[in-house]
Every structure is written in structure tokens, then in C-alpha cells.
Design an enzyme around this catalytic site. Structure first.
Site, short mmCIF file in Angstrom:
data_model
loop_
_atom_site.label_atom_id
_atom_site.label_comp_id
_atom_site.label_asym_id
_atom_site.label_seq_id
_atom_site.Cartn_x
_atom_site.Cartn_y
_atom_site.Cartn_z
N CYS A 110 0.81 -1.15 0.10
CA CYS A 110 0.00 0.05 0.00
C CYS A 110 0.73 1.21 0.17
O CYS A 110 0.28 2.16 -0.53
CB CYS A 110 -0.94 0.12 1.11
N LYS B 204 -6.08 -9.07 11.27
CA LYS B 204 -6.00 -7.59 11.05
C LYS B 204 -7.03 -7.24 10.52
O LYS B 204 -7.74 -7.69 9.56
CB LYS B 204 -4.97 -7.28 9.89
N ARG C 189 -2.43 6.36 7.88
CA ARG C 189 -2.57 6.26 6.43
C ARG C 189 -2.07 7.61 6.17
O ARG C 189 -1.44 7.84 4.73
CB ARG C 189 -3.96 5.95 5.98
N ARG D 15 -10.79 -1.10 2.56
CA ARG D 15 -9.85 -2.49 2.52
C ARG D 15 -10.71 -3.59 2.99
O ARG D 15 -10.30 -4.60 3.40
CB ARG D 15 -8.83 -2.42 3.38
N GLU E 138 -7.60 -17.63 10.42
CA GLU E 138 -6.57 -16.71 9.99
C GLU E 138 -5.39 -17.21 10.76
O GLU E 138 -4.34 -17.20 9.96
CB GLU E 138 -6.90 -15.25 10.09
N LYS F 78 -4.34 -7.01 15.30
CA LYS F 78 -4.41 -5.63 15.19
C LYS F 78 -5.70 -5.04 14.71
O LYS F 78 -6.29 -5.61 13.78
CB LYS F 78 -3.33 -5.30 14.12
N SER G 174 -2.05 3.44 15.31
CA SER G 174 -2.12 4.92 15.50
C SER G 174 -3.07 5.61 15.92
O SER G 174 -3.05 6.50 16.88
CB SER G 174 -1.80 5.52 13.91
#
Ligand code: PBG
Length: 322
Positions: free
Chosen positions: A122, A195, A205, A217, A233, A248, A274
Site C-alpha cells: 500500500c 488484522k 494512512r 480495505r 486466520e 491488530k 495509530s
């Protein structure tokens, strides 16, 4: 029980007793510090969306990493902001790109610090998606070789571990094969296994210049409402050779973290992202919370929920408090 024979308060009576029976401890060894690297020299530009974080050229990243190591820090995670982007994120595999150069600079300055790299497209694609786009859709299998190439460029430059964050199916195996074929069978993979498609990545971002130019996403990252799916997962990534699995974001997903801890014996990481940090900073700035207390409580909560390792922008700030 007519009379309180058990009085939990006895062991809370003073700091010495409280210290003796504390169940969870935060250690400098638990923390991984994410850094954002750019090309050039002597660049250290504050990231407005992430108070206290910088865009760092490789030499400056080495300075930051060295002071982190001197404070007792043991690991950093690198994100790269390339000079050029294209449809397939080709600059991510450039051996002269900011991440490979920063790995070398950090390793030279602080050889005992583990250098982990985020592997994703990304930051390197013109459209900002984590994979190859065809007809407005992110294609899974065509993305895998590009991720593997990027991971290989990182380990060739000396990365101790790679951390794929793209959420394509099969990427751990694709990276594992490529690393093994190139003779790097000893380099571990920390997979961003669980995630979620989270709004808490907002400030990142901006910092990584990686917002998708169309759509979102949700076609590849997990639905925040799903808990049971996390197990699949984790199991897939472990079967493909992941050495560490990750959840996450961390704070809003402590239930998921705990559940994985209960069935998974492998090292487990959690990423305090973040937006989680931004909330703490904003609340402190508004006078609503004491920053030190809130930061430490947020981290102990993540540890208590089951994380062995915590990726956090607060790492250098909290180290002296541990
Ligand atoms: C994607 C990536 C993201 C983060 C780490 N790796 C953003 C995303 O998925 O959009 C988020 C980290 C953070 O918010 O701190 N390569």
C-alpha cells in the site's frame, strides 16, 4: 460465607505486597517501536497526524534506533515511504529504497537491535491498495510474488524478520518459499494474521501516505464484527510457516487477543495502532486523562489479554517508566 474469611484487600494493603502478587508485568523486551523511513539524508520531519513520530531518512532512523536501544529498546519495525509509486508497488523491492538503506544504517549503528520490516504494497502502489488491482478489485494471487520480492529485498539488506500486513491469502507461504529458496530459511515471519478493517488506522494512512484512492480495505481485511474467523486466520498462517502471529488493532480487540492466547501456543503480538495512540494523546491534551497512567494502563491491558509482544508508537516514551 457469613464472615469474610477471604479479604482480597489484604494483599492490596501496601506497595510491597501489591508488587509481590502482580500477575502481569510490562518489560522493555515486550515493545516493538514502529518507524517511518524516507529517502535522502538528515531528514527528520514531524508527522502531524502522529504526535511525536517523524519521517526519517536512513541516517536519522539510525540515530533514533540507537537512542531507543540505549534506553533498553530491543526491536523496531520499519515502514517505507518511497520516492515513486506504480500500479504494482515495484519500488517496494528496490534494494536502494528507504527500507533497505535504513536496515543497513540501523544495523551498523545498533547491531543488537532487532530490525523487523513491514511488508505490504500500500505504501508503494499508486492506488494505495495492499495488492494488485484489476477492474477495481484487489487480486489475491497476482499480489503474492510482489510481496515475496519485497520481503526478500528486506532480508537481503539484513532485516532480522519480516512482517506481512497485506492480508492476502497465502502470502506467508509465498514469502516463506521465496526466502528459503534464496537461502534465508533462518529468517522468521511475523504475520499480521488477525488484522481488522479498522478506522483506527486513520492517522497512519496519513503518515505512510497509503490511503486507498478508491474503495476501502474491507475486501481483504477482517470484519470488526468477527471473532470466530480469527482462529482460521491464525491456523492458516501458522500452517504456512508464520513464527509469530499478530492481532491488530489491540485495544478494541482484547477479547480476540485473549481467545487466541487460549488456544495458540506460539508467540503472539498485538499492534496498538495509530488511532489508539491518537486517542490517548488527544485525551491527555484535553486534560481528560493523565498521559503516563493511561499509556501504561492501555499497555498492561494488552499484555494481560495475552500479548507477548506489543507494537506501539509509545515505546520510547514508556521505556523509562518500566
Ligand atoms: C498496511 C498497514 C497499516 C498499518 C500497518 N500496516 C494500515 C492499513 O492497513 O491501512 C496501520 C498501522 C497503524 O495504524 O498504526 N501496510
Amino acid at each position: 460465607m457469613p464472615w469474610p474469611i477471604h479479604r482480597p484487600r489484604r494483599l492490596r494493603d501496601n506497595p510491597i505486597l501489591r508488587d509481590l502478587v502482580r500477575e502481569t508485568k510490562l518489560s522493555p523486551l515486550d515493545l516493538i517501536y514502529p518507524l517511518f523511513v524516507v529517502s535522502g539524508q538528515k531528514r527528520k520531519t514531524p508527522i502531524l497526524s502522529l504526535p511525536g513520530q517523524f519521517h526519517l531518512s536512513p541516517d536519522e532512523a539510525a540515530n533514533v534506533a540507537l537512542s531507543f536501544a540505549k534506553e533498553g529498546g530491543r526491536a523496531v519495525l520499519l515502514f517505507g515511504l518511497p520516492d515513486s509509486k506504480d500500479e504494482v508497488g515495484g519500488s517496494g523491492a528496490d534494494p536502494e529504497g528507504p527500507v533497505p538503506l535504513a536496515i543497513k544504517a540501523i544495523k551498523a549503528a545498533a547491531p543488537n537491535l532487532a530490525v523487523i520490516t513491514d511488508v505490504c504494497l500500500c505504501e508503494y502502489t499508486s492506488h494505495g491498495h495492499c495488492g494488485i488491482v484489476e477492474n477495481q478489485k484487489v487480486k489475491n494471487d497476482p499480489t503474492l510474488p510482489h510481496l515475496a520480492k519485497q520481503a526478500l529485498a528486506h532480508v537481503r539488506a539484513g532485516a532480522d524478520m519480516v512482517a506481512p500486513s497485506d492480508m492476502m491469502d497465502g502470502r506467508v507461504l509465498a514469502i516463506r518459499r521465496t526466502l528459503d529458496e534464496a537461502g534465508f530459511e533462518d529468517r522468521p515471519i511475523m504475520a499480521y494474521s488477525v488484522k481488522y478493517a479498522s478506522c483506527f488506522y486513520g492517522p497512519f494512512r496519513d503518515a505512510a501516505d497509503s490511503a486507498p484512492s478508491f474503495g476501502d480495505r474491507r475486501g481483504y481485511q477482517m470484519d470488526p464484527a468477527n471473532r470466530l474467523e480469527a482462529r482460521l486466520e491464525v491456523e492458516l498462517d501458522l500452517a504456512e510457516g508464520a513464527d509469530i502471529v499478530m492481532v491488530k488493532p489491540a485495544g478494541p480487540y482484547l477479547d480476540v487477543l485473549r481467545e487466541i492466547r487460549n488456544y495458540c501456543d506460539r508467540p503472539l503480538a498485538a499492534y496498538q495502532v495509530s488511532g489508539e495512540m491518537a486517542m490517548l494523546k488527544a485525551a491527555a491534551a484535553a486534560g481528560a486523562l493523565d498521559f503516563k497512567a493511561a499509556a501504561l494502563e492501555s499497555l498492561i491491558g494488552i499484555k494481560r489479554a495475552g500479548a507477548d509482544l506489543i507494537l506501539t508508537y509509545l515505546a520510547p516514551e514508556v521505556l523509562p517508566w518500566l
